[in-house]
Design a protein around this motif. Structure first.
Motif, short mmCIF file in Angstrom:
data_model
loop_
_atom_site.label_atom_id
_atom_site.label_comp_id
_atom_site.label_asym_id
_atom_site.label_seq_id
_atom_site.Cartn_x
_atom_site.Cartn_y
_atom_site.Cartn_z
N TYR A 171 0.81 -1.29 -0.07
CA TYR A 171 0.09 -0.09 0.21
C TYR A 171 0.93 1.19 0.29
O TYR A 171 0.86 2.16 -0.64
CB TYR A 171 -0.88 0.05 1.12
N ALA A 172 1.85 1.15 0.99
CA ALA A 172 2.64 2.54 0.81
C ALA A 172 3.67 2.57 -0.22
O ALA A 172 3.73 3.67 -0.78
CB ALA A 172 3.59 2.52 2.23
N ALA A 173 4.16 1.56 -0.64
CA ALA A 173 5.11 1.47 -2.09
C ALA A 173 4.23 1.94 -3.25
O ALA A 173 4.73 2.55 -4.08
CB ALA A 173 5.68 0.06 -2.19
N ALA A 174 2.96 1.70 -3.30
CA ALA A 174 2.18 2.14 -4.52
C ALA A 174 2.32 3.87 -4.39
O ALA A 174 2.37 4.38 -5.55
CB ALA A 174 0.57 1.56 -4.41
N TRP A 175 1.91 4.42 -3.36
CA TRP A 175 1.98 5.77 -3.12
C TRP A 175 3.49 6.38 -3.58
O TRP A 175 3.70 7.42 -4.39
CB TRP A 175 1.74 6.30 -1.97
N ASP A 176 4.42 5.71 -3.29
CA ASP A 176 5.91 5.95 -3.55
C ASP A 176 6.26 5.94 -4.86
O ASP A 176 7.13 6.63 -5.53
CB ASP A 176 6.86 5.11 -2.51
N ALA A 177 5.38 4.77 -5.63
CA ALA A 177 5.75 4.66 -7.08
C ALA A 177 4.78 5.77 -7.72
O ALA A 177 4.97 5.55 -9.41
CB ALA A 177 5.38 3.22 -7.52
N GLY A 178 4.04 6.61 -6.91
CA GLY A 178 2.81 7.39 -7.99
C GLY A 178 1.70 6.95 -8.22
O GLY A 178 1.15 7.41 -9.24
N ASP A 179 1.49 5.54 -8.00
CA ASP A 179 0.18 5.12 -8.11
C ASP A 179 -0.73 5.11 -7.07
O ASP A 179 -0.28 5.35 -5.92
CB ASP A 179 0.34 3.34 -8.62
N LEU A 180 -2.30 4.75 -7.56
CA LEU A 180 -3.01 4.74 -6.56
C LEU A 180 -3.00 3.26 -5.92
O LEU A 180 -2.56 2.17 -6.82
CB LEU A 180 -4.58 4.89 -6.87
N PRO A 181 -3.08 2.88 -4.68
CA PRO A 181 -3.04 1.67 -4.00
C PRO A 181 -4.11 0.72 -4.21
O PRO A 181 -4.45 0.04 -3.19
CB PRO A 181 -2.84 2.12 -2.59
N VAL A 182 -4.63 0.74 -5.01
CA VAL A 182 -6.06 0.24 -5.63
C VAL A 182 -5.89 -1.21 -6.25
O VAL A 182 -5.17 -1.18 -7.18
CB VAL A 182 -7.12 0.94 -6.52
N GLU A 183 -6.39 -2.41 -5.64
CA GLU A 183 -6.16 -3.55 -6.21
C GLU A 183 -7.21 -3.91 -7.04
O GLU A 183 -6.89 -4.90 -8.15
CB GLU A 183 -6.16 -4.29 -4.84
N GLY A 184 -8.45 -3.63 -6.86
CA GLY A 184 -9.49 -4.01 -7.83
C GLY A 184 -10.74 -3.31 -7.64
O GLY A 184 -10.75 -2.43 -6.82
N GLY A 185 -11.79 -3.35 -8.45
CA GLY A 185 -13.07 -2.65 -8.41
C GLY A 185 -13.88 -3.19 -9.38
O GLY A 185 -13.48 -4.13 -10.26
N GLU A 186 -15.16 -2.67 -8.99
CA GLU A 186 -16.41 -3.30 -9.88
C GLU A 186 -17.53 -2.04 -9.79
O GLU A 186 -17.64 -1.40 -8.88
CB GLU A 186 -17.23 -4.58 -9.58
N ARG A 187 -18.09 -2.06 -11.04
CA ARG A 187 -19.35 -1.25 -11.25
C ARG A 187 -20.68 -2.26 -10.73
O ARG A 187 -20.60 -3.24 -11.59
CB ARG A 187 -19.61 -0.42 -12.37
N LEU A 188 -21.46 -1.81 -9.91
CA LEU A 188 -22.57 -2.59 -9.54
C LEU A 188 -23.60 -2.53 -10.50
O LEU A 188 -24.14 -1.21 -10.75
CB LEU A 188 -23.01 -2.22 -7.88
N HIS A 189 -24.24 -3.29 -11.09
CA HIS A 189 -25.42 -3.40 -11.97
C HIS A 189 -26.43 -3.23 -10.84
O HIS A 189 -26.62 -3.48 -9.74
CB HIS A 189 -25.70 -4.56 -13.04
N ASP A 190 -27.66 -3.04 -11.71
CA ASP A 190 -28.99 -2.82 -10.90
C ASP A 190 -29.39 -4.02 -10.04
O ASP A 190 -29.77 -3.82 -8.96
CB ASP A 190 -30.16 -2.54 -11.90
#
Length: 405
Positions: free
Chosen positions: A314-333
């Motif tokens: 998590y901290a290394a992602a910020w140091d590399a200039g990235d967001l620390p996000v691993e995954g995501g989804e858009r919920l359908h209705d």
């Protein structure tokens, strides 16, 4: 800041527009614990498990960056939403100390702003608190404390690998009250191998006598991969029994009800509505929140994403200039409908008729006939609908499943 592999769906950089009138919360995850409880499978780490890979200072720096970024993203071309609730969880937030916790709240206040009357909660281990700790938190703007008690029985605490000593949670409640906290929660776990009815009765007596206005009571869940699961598998401890857990829940509900508490969610009890955990109500009602920290989940306007779990990554992602996000989804209705039923039916208020499809209402009527759901009155504040009965609370997950199938 790039999306790279750390925001695969681009949701944390550009979530859907949210209703500005809807409440908004922030969850801050503190991933540190002094020791690992045998039943715990949360995203937490002891100093020995982390080694030199990361430190509380690394977490603090990275979490501060995420707060700033979240405010920037949600502001768009305007201003970010005012924060209605803040919940600091873990792990053991009290381990990082009151000054750090107040500093993180100050950062949220300066970037987002707090709505009038905002609820600000932190979880704490009674063993890492003190009168000075609570005084600093109250002075810094915290309004609510949640303390882990689990049990007053020493042998139960040993099975759970809990670090605190019997009696210390009640002392911590008194210290928080003297510091000016009107809202204090105690967590209780029932159904631990070796726990007796008398053990639980004494625990509940202590909870009531402590004078808190909120109790969270959870049945023990033995998660795969935990030390407790391994002990049960080796035959060192008996496993949990559903009928025993149901009996214990009834014991909890009866004792708390007799002492002026009422349930507002299957596992949560308060003396009155002012004691409800508004942050958790936001989860159960499908609200919006941004999760800060390793492994934290966010939900904004039907988009969900989650951060890298390990504090070092998590901290290394910020140091590399990235967001620390691993995954995501858009919920359908359909997803959002399913989740609304799953969480909303666990609330004492239940759900209005309009939350259900015609077929679901037919299946809900069958649950009414079985005595597991009741019809809400048409002249109530939210109109006619369905809510769990006392018996239905014991089978809440099954009731929800039967309505949705």
């Amino acid at each position: 800041m790039t999306t790279g592999a750390h925001d695969p769906a681009g949701l944390a950089l550009s979530p859907p527009p949210r209703d500005p009138r809807a409440p908004f919360g922030i969850y801050l995850h503190v991933p540190f614990c002094a020791s690992r409880c045998g039943y715990c499978d949360f995203n937490t780490y002891t100093a020995g498990e982390l080694g030199s890979a990361t430190s509380p200072a690394d977490w603090e720096r990275a979490a501060a960056l995420e707060i700033e970024r979240a405010a920037s993203v949600l502001a768009g071309s305007g201003t970010p939403p005012k924060v209605d609730t803040v919940f600091v969880g873990g792990g053991t937030p009290s381990l990082v100390g009151a000054d750090v916790l107040v500093g993180m709240l100050d950062r949220i206040r300066s970037t987002f702003g707090l709505a009038p009357g905002a609820e600000v909660t932190t979880e704490s281990n009674p063993e890492s608190t003190s009168p000075e700790f609570f005084g600093r938190l109250r002075e810094g703007g915290y309004t609510r404390i949640s303390l882990g008690m689990q049990s007053t029985a020493a042998h139960v605490l040993r099975v759970l690998d809990r670090a605190h000593t019997p009696g210390r949670p009640q002392e911590a409640v008194a210290e928080a009250a003297r510091a000016g906290f009107d809202h204090v929660n105690l967590d209780v776990i029932y159904g631990t191998p070796g726990e007796t009815d008398d053990d639980l009765a004494r625990t509940l007596d202590a909870v009531v006598d402590a004078g808190v206005d909120h109790v969270s009571a959870y049945s023990l869940i033995v998660e795969d991969g935990t030390a407790l699961a391994r002990r049960i598998r080796r035959g060192e401890l008996p496993g949990t029994v559903d009928d025993v857990l149901a009996d214990r829940y009834e014991q909890v509900a009866e004792r708390l009800s007799r002492s002026g508490f009422h349930w507002y969610e299957v596992s949560n009890f308060a003396t009155d509505e002012s004691g409800y955990c508004r942050h958790n109500m936001g989860y159960w009602r499908g609200g919006d929140w941004w999760g800060i920290g390793p492994g934290a989940h966010s939900h904004v306007a039907g988009a969900r994403w989650w951060n890298l779990r390990h504090p070092a990554r998590y901290a290394a992602a910020w140091d590399a200039g990235d967001l620390p996000v691993e995954g995501g989804e858009r919920l359908h209705d359909d997803d959002r409908h399913l989740e609304r039923i799953m969480t909303g039916l666990r609330l004492a208020e239940g759900l209005p008729d309009g939350a259900f499809t015609a077929q679901e209402r037919e299946r809900a009527d069958l649950q009414v006939s079985a005595g597991l759901l009741r019809r809400r009155p048409a002249d109530g504040p939210d109109g006619p609908g369905y809510a769990l009965t006392e018996s239905g609370r014991l089978l809440a997950d099954g009731v929800v499943r039967d309505v949705l199938l």
